[in-house]
Structure formats: C-alpha cells, structure tokens
Scaffold this motif. Structure first.
Motif, short mmCIF file in Angstrom:
data_model
loop_
_atom_site.label_atom_id
_atom_site.label_comp_id
_atom_site.label_asym_id
_atom_site.label_seq_id
_atom_site.Cartn_x
_atom_site.Cartn_y
_atom_site.Cartn_z
N TRP A 36 0.86 -1.18 0.00
CA TRP A 36 0.00 0.00 0.00
C TRP A 36 0.90 1.24 0.00
CZ3 TRP A 36 -5.17 0.01 -0.63
CH2 TRP A 36 -5.88 -1.16 -0.39
N PHE A 37 0.56 2.17 -0.86
CA PHE A 37 1.24 3.45 -0.94
C PHE A 37 0.19 4.54 -0.88
CE2 PHE A 37 5.61 2.34 -2.26
CZ PHE A 37 5.45 0.99 -2.47
N LYS A 43 2.95 15.91 -2.27
CA LYS A 43 4.06 15.01 -1.97
C LYS A 43 4.15 13.87 -2.99
CE LYS A 43 4.43 14.10 2.59
NZ LYS A 43 3.99 13.71 3.94
N GLU A 44 5.34 13.31 -3.08
CA GLU A 44 5.50 12.13 -3.92
C GLU A 44 4.82 10.94 -3.25
OE1 GLU A 44 9.82 13.27 -5.93
OE2 GLU A 44 9.66 11.57 -4.58
N THR A 91 -4.65 11.95 5.17
CA THR A 91 -5.42 12.26 3.98
C THR A 91 -4.57 12.10 2.74
OG1 THR A 91 -6.88 13.80 5.15
CG2 THR A 91 -6.65 14.09 2.77
N ALA A 92 -5.04 11.27 1.80
CA ALA A 92 -4.27 10.97 0.59
C ALA A 92 -5.07 10.04 -0.29
CB ALA A 92 -2.94 10.31 0.95
N ALA A 93 -4.59 9.88 -1.51
CA ALA A 93 -5.06 8.79 -2.36
C ALA A 93 -4.22 7.56 -2.02
CB ALA A 93 -4.92 9.15 -3.83
N TYR A 94 -4.88 6.46 -1.76
CA TYR A 94 -4.20 5.23 -1.37
C TYR A 94 -4.20 4.24 -2.53
CZ TYR A 94 -3.76 6.67 3.46
OH TYR A 94 -3.40 7.33 4.61
#
Length: 123
Positions: A36-37, A43-44, A91-94
């Motif tokens: 998982w990223f 951010k990168e 909070t981010a796209a996973y």
C-alpha cells in the motif's frame, strides 16, 4: 500481470477508522507480495505497508506503525489495510500494488498498481 481494484476509501473524522480493500485478479495471488502506498498533490507517492505472499512478513512506514494493519486473504484474492486512529495527515489517495514474489518497500519493487481510493480525514 494482475489487475487491482481498491475500495473502502471515504471521509472520516480524526480518530476514526477505515478499512481499505484491494481485490486482485489472477490465480497466483499468493505468489505476489502486496503493498500500500499513498500520495497527496503536494508530496511524492510514499510507502505505507507491505505484506509477503504468505502473510508472514509485514513492513510498515514509521508514520503508520501501531495504527495501520495490513493483512491478506489468499482465498478471496484480497489484501486489506485497516487504518485506526486516523489523523488529518493521513489524507491521501491510497494505492494498492503487487510485486512478483519478493516483498519490498519502494515503488520500483512493485509492477502492478491499482487506480487508487481517496481517504479524507477531517480534524
């Protein structure tokens, strides 16, 4: 080559929980290490967690250790990311990713990627 489809993202308040799922096509799922990223516009893409094909080895980023748990079900061809005690900075796209046989923590270690699921944590 496998196909990956993430689900389970959404909006939650800080301190809450979400469980992400990643369904993987193909009959050799247990031969793939899964990762998982996550990524934000600022951010990168960064590593979050990874699990070996048997589930016996797991790696976590320091920022999520103790709060997130990666697991897999090799019968259902699915990998999960249980996220507890969520923070606004989560909070981010996973993204879910698959690596043939060898577990890793770098983007380059993974050859197949899903399209991502958005997680929003409000304070």
């Amino acid at each position: 080559q496998v196909q990956l489809v993430e689900s389970g993202g959404g909006s939650v308040q800080a301190g809450g929980s979400l469980r992400l799922s990643c369904a993987v096509s193909g009959r050799t799922f247990s031969s793939y290490a899964m990762g998982w990223f996550r990524q934000t516009p600022e951010k990168e893409r960064e590593f979050v967690a990874a699990i070996s094909g048997t589930g016996s080895t797991k790696y976590y980023a320091d920022s999520v250790k103790g709060r997130f748990t990666v697991s897999r079900d090799n019968i259902k061809n699915t990998v999960y990311l249980q996220m507890n005690s969520l923070k606004p900075e989560d909070t981010a796209a996973y993204y879910c990713a698959a690596a043939w046989f060898r577990i890793g923590t770098r983007e380059a270690d993974f050859g197949s990627w899903g399209q991502g699921t958005q997680v929003i944590v409000s304070s």
